[in-house]
Design an enzyme around this catalytic site. Structure first.
Site, mmCIF file in Angstrom:
data_model
loop_
_atom_site.group_PDB
_atom_site.id
_atom_site.type_symbol
_atom_site.label_atom_id
_atom_site.label_comp_id
_atom_site.label_asym_id
_atom_site.label_seq_id
_atom_site.Cartn_x
_atom_site.Cartn_y
_atom_site.Cartn_z
ATOM 1 N N ALA A 95 14.467 -25.134 -5.114
ATOM 2 C CA ALA A 95 14.146 -26.119 -6.146
ATOM 3 C C ALA A 95 15.137 -27.274 -6.062
ATOM 4 O O ALA A 95 14.753 -28.449 -6.073
ATOM 5 C CB ALA A 95 14.189 -25.462 -7.525
ATOM 6 N N ARG A 149 16.538 -17.033 -15.046
ATOM 7 C CA ARG A 149 17.095 -16.162 -16.089
ATOM 8 C C ARG A 149 18.228 -16.816 -16.877
ATOM 9 O O ARG A 149 18.446 -16.498 -18.024
ATOM 10 C CB ARG A 149 17.607 -14.864 -15.457
ATOM 11 C CG ARG A 149 16.511 -13.843 -15.323
ATOM 12 C CD ARG A 149 17.040 -12.587 -14.722
ATOM 13 N NE ARG A 149 17.750 -12.855 -13.472
ATOM 14 C CZ ARG A 149 18.205 -11.913 -12.667
ATOM 15 N NH1 ARG A 149 18.053 -10.662 -12.987
ATOM 16 N NH2 ARG A 149 18.824 -12.229 -11.543
ATOM 17 N N ASP A 176 12.798 -14.209 -17.819
ATOM 18 C CA ASP A 176 12.924 -13.143 -16.828
ATOM 19 C C ASP A 176 11.495 -12.786 -16.414
ATOM 20 O O ASP A 176 10.696 -12.365 -17.261
ATOM 21 C CB ASP A 176 13.639 -11.934 -17.442
ATOM 22 C CG ASP A 176 13.849 -10.831 -16.411
ATOM 23 O OD1 ASP A 176 13.073 -10.783 -15.427
ATOM 24 O OD2 ASP A 176 14.777 -10.030 -16.582
ATOM 25 N N ASP A 229 3.915 -23.454 3.981
ATOM 26 C CA ASP A 229 4.761 -23.245 5.152
ATOM 27 C C ASP A 229 5.263 -24.642 5.507
ATOM 28 O O ASP A 229 4.494 -25.478 5.990
ATOM 29 C CB ASP A 229 3.935 -22.660 6.299
ATOM 30 C CG ASP A 229 4.780 -22.426 7.543
ATOM 31 O OD1 ASP A 229 5.815 -23.104 7.699
ATOM 32 O OD2 ASP A 229 4.397 -21.588 8.358
ATOM 33 N N HIS A 230 6.553 -24.885 5.246
ATOM 34 C CA HIS A 230 7.021 -26.275 5.350
ATOM 35 C C HIS A 230 6.915 -26.816 6.775
ATOM 36 O O HIS A 230 6.945 -28.027 6.977
ATOM 37 C CB HIS A 230 8.431 -26.431 4.778
ATOM 38 C CG HIS A 230 9.495 -25.764 5.580
ATOM 39 N ND1 HIS A 230 9.769 -24.430 5.472
ATOM 40 C CD2 HIS A 230 10.340 -26.247 6.518
ATOM 41 C CE1 HIS A 230 10.745 -24.119 6.307
ATOM 42 N NE2 HIS A 230 11.106 -25.192 6.955
ATOM 43 N N HIS A 256 5.834 -19.765 10.791
ATOM 44 C CA HIS A 256 6.020 -21.050 11.497
ATOM 45 C C HIS A 256 5.465 -21.018 12.927
ATOM 46 O O HIS A 256 4.732 -21.910 13.343
ATOM 47 C CB HIS A 256 7.510 -21.405 11.580
ATOM 48 C CG HIS A 256 8.219 -21.345 10.273
ATOM 49 N ND1 HIS A 256 7.641 -21.748 9.090
ATOM 50 C CD2 HIS A 256 9.468 -20.939 9.954
ATOM 51 C CE1 HIS A 256 8.515 -21.574 8.103
ATOM 52 N NE2 HIS A 256 9.615 -21.090 8.599
#
Ligand code: NAD
Length: 482
Positions: A18, A46, A87, A178-179, A241
């Site tokens: 992130a 969390r 959570d 899938d980058h 990949h």
């Protein structure tokens, strides 16, 4: 660009992905106007963060990636972020999350649209999907889910995860990310293949001798030993990949440039994927483990790795298809950690015919995906002021200003999720075939383990174990990238 109303929920909002990838990519999309007034992003994890603390984190993430930031835009952007301590294993927390999403939907007129992003450890994906379903988190507009890799651990667990996700989401709304499919040179494979007669006319098994894919990493497992030891290079890199790259290289021409036609063409190819038997695996696959050096740990000494681990940090192997333009052509691949340098390269080696000049080199089309972005074609020509033949490269590359324009893979792929374009995401029909192949290799290796056979050891910062040089069908074949 059209402003898309949406509430996006990121599970794993305090995580590395992130921070390093998603927040900077979202800011770029905000600046382009794709998400603008009618959106909110809920980060969950969390930790007991406040909205303000998350906003500061997002600002930091954008600054780390971008030195020239319009601060007003950034402040306006981060004001769309909200944090919910959550959570994922606690059902009650989903109720709080649902209430927050509905409240923000009203405030931002998000039209009931939701995007759920699973940016968490894969063991939680199934739990999150189940609770999105049983706690009715979906909105009354569009609902899309983005699932990070790995999607399952084998075919059985992938099927189970798929079952859990499809309880709330249709296949068209599942974006298995899938980058690699967001990388410029990977997105360039089909256009290059199909728009150049020079390339298109030779794209067949009569002309192409073999294809070689190298996906080398310089780093070791670092802090990820615990996870990696349950995965290994085959599951971590080949199942996603490398297979995505192979599919783009070997698929037949799609009927049209739509997501549906592209997935159909990929599915058609993958139904002809040849699953190797145990003898073929023994002959054409090598697994390896890196050794230590004065400065570095060997794999089995890494933190959270079993001292007698058989997990591979390197794998080389071969893929063949029974149909498609490259029917029967060997596609060799290798990937590993602690290799000489970080590099992703594809070498397409053409057959050489005898000619009146005698021995000349094979033509090779090389696609460098990372870290440079280049294509070069190795061709033969006359030596200057001497008889004989020499090799030269024809190069396709980007200017430095073009390079600056190339968006990060995550920016491209998030854009596609917002505009509902699933072209560059993995369809279930592809994924299940990838797992069938991976499962066959894993099961052959499990039998080898029972007989005490271990992965080949290799010195760090070289090109993997020596045995990987002997996986070829023919003695005349060898790795082009050395
Ligand atoms: P990470 O460990 O940095 O982040 C995990 C997040 O999950 C954190 O926000 C943590 O607080 C949260 N979390 C953990 N347990 C939780 C619980 N029970 N309830 C709620 N939240 C909880 O992991 P990451 O590196 O960000 O990776 C996330 C996913 O993205 C993985 O599937 C990974 O394979 C994939 N991925 C990551 C990268 C990358 O560059 N980091 C690249 C490609 C794919």
């Amino acid at each position: 660009m059209k402003n898309i109303p949406v509430i996006m929920i990121i599970f794993g909002g305090s995580g590395d992905l992130a921070h390093r990838k998603l927040y900077p990519a979202l800011f770029n999309l905000y600046e382009q106007g794709l998400i603008h007034d009618n959106f909110a992003i809920i980060g969950t994890a969390r930790r007991p963060w406040s909205h303000e603390y998350l906003r500061e984190q997002v600002k930091d993430a954008v600054h780390e990636m971008n030195t020239e930031v319009n601060e007003n835009n950034l402040t306006n952007f981060v004001n769309h972020f909200y944090y919910q301590a959550h959570d994922v294993t606690n059902i009650e927390h989903y109720v709080t999350l649902k209430n927050l999403a509905e409240e923000l939907d009203g405030y931002y007129s998000a039209q009931g649209n939701r995007i759920f992003y699973m940016a968490m450890a894969p063991r939680f994906f199934g739990t999150i999907a189940e609770h999105i379903n049983d706690q009715n988190l979906t909105g009354n507009g569009f609902n899309r889910i983005v699932v990070e890799k790995p999607f399952g651990h084998d075919l059985t667990s992938a099927k189970e995860l798929n079952r859990q996700i499809t309880a709330s989401f249709a296949e068209d709304d599942i974006f298995r990310i899938d980058h690699y499919l967001g990388k410029e040179m990977i997105q360039n494979i089909l256009p290059m293949r199909l728009t150049n007669p020079l390339i298109n006319n030779i794209w067949n098994s009569e002309t192409i001798k073999n294809i070689q894919i190298t996906l080398a990493e310089r780093l070791g497992v670092e802090a990820r030993g615990g996870y990696y030891d349950t995965s290994g290079a085959l599951r971590d890199m080949v199942q996603n990949h490398i297979f995505q790259i192979i599919t783009l290289l070997a698929m037949p021409e799609p009927k049209a440039l739509t997501a549906k036609c592209i997935h159909e063409a990929k599915g058609e190819l993958l139904n002809s994927l040849i699953i190797p038997n145990e003898n073929e695996i023994a002959a054409h696959f090598v697994r390896g483990q890196y050794l230590g050096s004065d400065m570095t740990f060997g794999y089995c000494q890494e933190p959270n790795v079993a001292a007698d681990s058989n997990t591979e940090t390197f794998v080389a192997g071969e893929v063949k298809f029974a149909a498609g333009p490259l029917v029967g052509t060997p596609i060799y691949f290798r990937t590993g950690k602690e290799m000489r340098e970080k590099k992703t390269q594809i070498d397409i080696v053409l057959k050489q015919k005898s000619n009146i000049y005698g021995q000349a080199h094979s033509n090779i089309i090389t696609i460098v995906v990372d870290p440079e972005m280049q294509v070069y074609i190795t061709i033969n020509g006359k030596k200057i002021s001497a008889s004989g033949i020499r090799r030269q490269n024809l190069i396709y590359q980007f200017s430095s200003s073009e390079q600056k324009e190339i968006p990060d893979g995550y920016e491209r792929l998030l854009h596609d999720v917002f505009v509902n374009d699933s072209t560059n995401f993995t369809h279930w029909s592809e994924l299940k075939n990838y797992w069938k192949f991976i499962d066959a290799i894993e099961s052959a290796w499990a039998k080898e383990n029972e007989t005490g056979q271990k992965p080949e050891q290799y010195l760090p910062y070289r090109m993997g174990p020596k045995a990987a040089e002997q996986i070829f069908d023919l003695p005349t074949e060898h790795w082009i990238y050395e």
